[in-house]
Motif scaffolding. Structure first.
Motif, PDB file in Angstrom:
ATOM      1  N   VAL A 168      36.895  11.360   7.692  1.00 31.47           N
ATOM      2  CA  VAL A 168      38.345  11.245   7.625  1.00 31.47           C
ATOM      3  C   VAL A 168      38.717  10.291   6.496  1.00 31.47           C
ATOM      4  O   VAL A 168      37.859   9.594   5.943  1.00 31.47           O
ATOM      5  CB  VAL A 168      38.939  10.725   8.960  1.00 31.47           C
ATOM      6  N   ALA A 169      39.996  10.240   6.191  1.00 28.67           N
ATOM      7  CA  ALA A 169      40.504   9.296   5.198  1.00 28.67           C
ATOM      8  C   ALA A 169      41.608   8.470   5.844  1.00 28.67           C
ATOM      9  O   ALA A 169      42.566   9.028   6.401  1.00 28.67           O
ATOM     10  CB  ALA A 169      41.036  10.037   3.978  1.00 28.67           C
ATOM     11  N   LEU A 170      41.460   7.161   5.807  1.00 33.92           N
ATOM     12  CA  LEU A 170      42.468   6.260   6.356  1.00 33.92           C
ATOM     13  C   LEU A 170      43.418   5.809   5.256  1.00 33.92           C
ATOM     14  O   LEU A 170      42.989   5.433   4.167  1.00 33.92           O
ATOM     15  CB  LEU A 170      41.808   5.028   6.985  1.00 33.92           C
ATOM     16  N   VAL A 171      44.703   5.841   5.563  1.00 33.79           N
ATOM     17  CA  VAL A 171      45.711   5.312   4.654  1.00 33.79           C
ATOM     18  C   VAL A 171      46.204   4.000   5.252  1.00 33.79           C
ATOM     19  O   VAL A 171      46.654   3.965   6.405  1.00 33.79           O
ATOM     20  CB  VAL A 171      46.893   6.286   4.480  1.00 33.79           C
ATOM     21  N   LEU A 172      46.077   2.912   4.495  1.00 35.14           N
ATOM     22  CA  LEU A 172      46.470   1.586   4.967  1.00 35.14           C
ATOM     23  C   LEU A 172      47.729   1.114   4.261  1.00 35.14           C
ATOM     24  O   LEU A 172      48.087   1.627   3.194  1.00 35.14           O
ATOM     25  CB  LEU A 172      45.337   0.579   4.702  1.00 35.14           C
ATOM     26  N   ASP A 173      48.391   0.102   4.873  1.00 35.35           N
ATOM     27  CA  ASP A 173      49.560  -0.451   4.199  1.00 35.35           C
ATOM     28  C   ASP A 173      49.155  -1.363   3.041  1.00 35.35           C
ATOM     29  O   ASP A 173      49.829  -1.456   2.023  1.00 35.35           O
ATOM     30  CB  ASP A 173      50.454  -1.208   5.185  1.00 35.35           C
ATOM     31  N   THR A 174      47.972  -2.030   3.193  1.00 39.42           N
ATOM     32  CA  THR A 174      47.450  -2.939   2.167  1.00 39.42           C
ATOM     33  C   THR A 174      45.943  -2.757   2.058  1.00 39.42           C
ATOM     34  O   THR A 174      45.265  -2.558   3.069  1.00 39.42           O
ATOM     35  CB  THR A 174      47.747  -4.408   2.538  1.00 39.42           C
ATOM     36  N   THR A 175      45.422  -2.849   0.852  1.00 41.98           N
ATOM     37  CA  THR A 175      43.975  -2.697   0.674  1.00 41.98           C
ATOM     38  C   THR A 175      43.468  -3.525  -0.502  1.00 41.98           C
ATOM     39  O   THR A 175      44.215  -3.800  -1.447  1.00 41.98           O
ATOM     40  CB  THR A 175      43.575  -1.229   0.453  1.00 41.98           C
ATOM     41  N   SER A 176      42.199  -3.912  -0.408  1.00 40.03           N
ATOM     42  CA  SER A 176      41.524  -4.573  -1.532  1.00 40.03           C
ATOM     43  C   SER A 176      40.523  -3.627  -2.184  1.00 40.03           C
ATOM     44  O   SER A 176      39.799  -4.006  -3.103  1.00 40.03           O
ATOM     45  CB  SER A 176      40.816  -5.842  -1.046  1.00 40.03           C
ATOM     46  N   PHE A 177      40.491  -2.369  -1.700  1.00 43.96           N
ATOM     47  CA  PHE A 177      39.584  -1.371  -2.277  1.00 43.96           C
ATOM     48  C   PHE A 177      40.128  -0.862  -3.606  1.00 43.96           C
ATOM     49  O   PHE A 177      41.327  -0.573  -3.729  1.00 43.96           O
ATOM     50  CB  PHE A 177      39.414  -0.173  -1.334  1.00 43.96           C
ATOM     51  N   TYR A 178      39.237  -0.747  -4.577  1.00 42.58           N
ATOM     52  CA  TYR A 178      39.599  -0.117  -5.847  1.00 42.58           C
ATOM     53  C   TYR A 178      39.342   1.375  -5.679  1.00 42.58           C
ATOM     54  O   TYR A 178      38.213   1.804  -5.393  1.00 42.58           O
ATOM     55  CB  TYR A 178      38.758  -0.676  -6.999  1.00 42.58           C
ATOM     56  N   ALA A 179      40.387   2.180  -5.842  1.00 44.29           N
ATOM     57  CA  ALA A 179      40.246   3.637  -5.740  1.00 44.29           C
ATOM     58  C   ALA A 179      39.817   4.198  -7.090  1.00 44.29           C
ATOM     59  O   ALA A 179      40.223   3.691  -8.140  1.00 44.29           O
ATOM     60  CB  ALA A 179      41.561   4.258  -5.302  1.00 44.29           C
ATOM     61  N   GLU A 180      39.001   5.213  -7.060  1.00 44.57           N
ATOM     62  CA  GLU A 180      38.487   5.812  -8.296  1.00 44.57           C
ATOM     63  C   GLU A 180      39.617   6.192  -9.242  1.00 44.57           C
ATOM     64  O   GLU A 180      40.543   6.910  -8.881  1.00 44.57           O
ATOM     65  CB  GLU A 180      37.663   7.057  -7.975  1.00 44.57           C
ATOM     66  N   MET A 181      39.518   5.702 -10.467  1.00 43.79           N
ATOM     67  CA  MET A 181      40.499   6.064 -11.504  1.00 43.79           C
ATOM     68  C   MET A 181      40.020   5.551 -12.857  1.00 43.79           C
ATOM     69  O   MET A 181      39.203   4.629 -12.932  1.00 43.79           O
ATOM     70  CB  MET A 181      41.884   5.498 -11.182  1.00 43.79           C
ATOM     71  N   GLY A 182      40.504   6.179 -13.903  1.00 45.00           N
ATOM     72  CA  GLY A 182      40.236   5.716 -15.259  1.00 45.00           C
ATOM     73  C   GLY A 182      38.772   5.610 -15.613  1.00 45.00           C
ATOM     74  O   GLY A 182      38.388   4.816 -16.466  1.00 45.00           O
ATOM     75  N   GLY A 183      37.911   6.384 -14.966  1.00 46.58           N
ATOM     76  CA  GLY A 183      36.488   6.343 -15.286  1.00 46.58           C
ATOM     77  C   GLY A 183      35.690   5.388 -14.428  1.00 46.58           C
ATOM     78  O   GLY A 183      34.457   5.400 -14.472  1.00 46.58           O
ATOM     79  N   GLN A 184      36.360   4.528 -13.648  1.00 53.19           N
ATOM     80  CA  GLN A 184      35.640   3.603 -12.764  1.00 53.19           C
ATOM     81  C   GLN A 184      35.549   4.199 -11.369  1.00 53.19           C
ATOM     82  O   GLN A 184      36.551   4.634 -10.800  1.00 53.19           O
ATOM     83  CB  GLN A 184      36.353   2.247 -12.701  1.00 53.19           C
ATOM     84  N   VAL A 185      34.335   4.178 -10.801  1.00 49.86           N
ATOM     85  CA  VAL A 185      34.142   4.718  -9.456  1.00 49.86           C
ATOM     86  C   VAL A 185      34.807   3.818  -8.423  1.00 49.86           C
ATOM     87  O   VAL A 185      35.125   2.662  -8.692  1.00 49.86           O
ATOM     88  CB  VAL A 185      32.637   4.868  -9.121  1.00 49.86           C
TER      89      VAL A 185
END
Length: 512
Positions: A76-93
């Motif tokens: 599953v995928a959890l959607v949070l109100d706040t996160t410290s996770f970096y989501a994949e973008m701009g070439g960075q995993v």
């Protein structure tokens, strides 16, 4: 440059899950319009501390729909109100880590293996390791910061590489793509030809020197209009950047840059628009090694590199391999040198090491290959001289016994020139003598060679050179030809050499 641009994404496969999930307009619209969920606050992704948050929604991989509660091993995928996770973008995993769920059921542990961002929402993809989770549960977000640090190593090194390419290849070099993860960095750039080993060496050293200088890495959001005024700024052509935009600078604070954006010295710094995570100081990268450089499309090259422990290990492997190659200098026997050289040649391409060091090692191996060839030539020349000298002495001895012809075998392999020299030298010493010389080659193409030289008297008695060679080699499945006084030939049945020589003796006896 890796900017923080968010796009509505198509089908994406969560890492290590093997399950395709969609984070498209349908899902983000449902979050906004139906569930009334606001976008995820992800500013903490640039920090290094755990943050508390709330589970706002749960997207299941079974039907790609939202559910109120989840228990079990389904992805599953959890959607949070706040996160410290970096989501994949701009070439960075994306980051990985865990989300600790707090609820009346005793809590749960959710293992995050991937994170995607779409329309301002961060989707934390993974599985429950224990317990259950429901929308509304509070949670503690815990990123794997050890892995994050490895990714940051490679991302900061990517910026240093971008500058080093401009400094050592061309001012026209522009980034065409990149990938940054916890094991490597991959950087694509425009260039019409391969970057040679010497230039790669300069690039590698420049980055290693920047690491050793312990340069500060700075980042700050700046007005896009003002940021574009910075002299020496590296930006991807055609990209649309957010406003304000995040500026990442190595060696000079963003505040100092903006106090004098037109300063000429800025051109010598790594300055990019970037929404990725980075080190605080270049020394944290520890080491840097370029592992490969190759073409991936017309006018586009790709560099694969590593930092930290992986780079140090690659450099150490190169040093160990070079030491093994250096030992070849002490090998003086051709067969032993060839055997050891063959082993090293088979291994070198499979060993992960800096491409510059690998190029140097291959050059050294090529020099030793030439040594093998030279040693072979020298040995062949010595062997030929010995064979020729033995043939001359043998003929002289037979002539002294009153003989006028002989059959001889010398060990010169398939060296027809050596056979010719043996006969010519012998008959120069004894002009009235006739002889036929045999040699055999036990290599892949097994064969018997023969060369005959006869006197005018022998020809007059009915034994010319072609006849002597032809009739002798016929037993070996061979044939030959030439002039009456000189002829040569070869056969394939090496096992019949003794019989062929016996036939040659029989023919020689007709000369009396």
């Amino acid at each position: 440059m890796h900017e923080a641009k968010e796009l509505s994404r198509g089908a994406a496969k969560g890492k290590d899950t093997g399950v395709a999930m969609k984070f498209e307009a349908e899902q983000t619209a449902h979050l906004k319009d139906v569930l009334k969920v606001s976008g995820t606050v992800d500013k903490p992704k640039f920090g290094k501390v755990d943050v508390s948050g709330k589970v706002c929604a749960i997207l299941t991989s079974e039907g790609n729909t939202f559910i109120d509660k989840h228990q079990g091993e389904t992805v599953v995928a959890l959607v949070l109100d706040t996160t410290s996770f970096y989501a994949e973008m701009g070439g960075q995993v994306a980051d990985s880590g865990v989300i600790e769920i707090k609820n009346a059921g005793g809590g749960a542990k959710f293992e995050v293996t991937d994170a995607k961002v779409a329309a301002g929402y961060v989707f934390h993809v993974g599985k429950l390791a224990s317990g259950s989770v429901a929308a509304g549960d509070s949670c503690m977000v815990k990123v794997d910061y050890e892995r994050r640090h490895k990714i940051a190593n490679n991302h900061t090194a990517t910026h240093m590489l971008n500058l080093a390419l401009r400094n050592n290849v061309s001012d026209d070099v522009q980034q065409k793509g990149s990938l940054v993860d916890d094991e490597k960095l991959r950087f694509d750039f425009n260039n019409n030809k391969p970057v040679n080993a010497k230039t790669l060496g300069k690039i590698e050293k420049e980055i290693q020197d920047d690491i050793a200088k312990s340069l500060g890495v700075y980042y700050k959001d700046v007005s896009l209009k003002e940021a574009k005024e910075i002299y020496g700024l590296r930006a991807v052509f055609g990209e649309v950047y957010p406003d304000p935009v995040r500026v990442v600078s190595i060696g000079k604070s963003v505040e100092d840059l903006m106090s004098d954006p037109k300063a000429k010295e800025n051109y010598n710094l790594s300055i990019e628009f970037c929404g990725g995570t980075h080190l605080d100081n270049t020394k944290e990268a520890e080491s840097f090694a370029i592992l490969n450089e190759e073409g991936i499309a017309k006018g586009v090259r790709r560099i694969l590199a590593a930092t930290g422990k992986l780079a140090s290990e690659a450099i150490a492997r190169a040093a160990t391999f070079k030491a093994r190659v250096a030992k070849l200098d002490g090998v003086k026997e051709a067969a032993a040198l060839e055997a050891q050289l063959g082993e090293l040649k088979r291994e070198v391409d499979s060993v992960t090491m800096p491409t510059v060091a690998k190029s140097e090692i291959k050059d050294l191996l090529a020099k030793h290959s030439k040594r093998v060839v030279d040693m072979g030539k020298k040995a062949a020349a010595a062997n030929k001289k010995k064979a020729v000298d033995e043939a001359v002495q043998f003929v002289k001895a037979k002539a002294a016994e009153g003989k006028n012809a002989c059959v001889l075998k010398i060990d010169v392999g398939a060296d027809t020139k050596a056979l010719t020299e043996a006969v010519d030298a012998s008959l120069k010493a004894e002009p009235s003598f006739s002889m036929i010389v045999f040699s055999s080659d036990d290599g892949k193409k097994k064969k018997v060679l023969a060369y005959a030289g006869v006197s005018k008297d022998a020809i007059a008695k009915g034994l010319d050179a072609p006849k002597w060679v032809r009739e002798s080699l016929a037993i070996c499945g061979g044939k030959g030809g030439g002039k009456p006084d000189r002829a040569q030939g070869q056969g394939s049945k090496i096992e019949n050499l003794a019989q062929a020589m016996a036939k040659a003796e029989e023919l020689a006896a007709t000369l009396g």
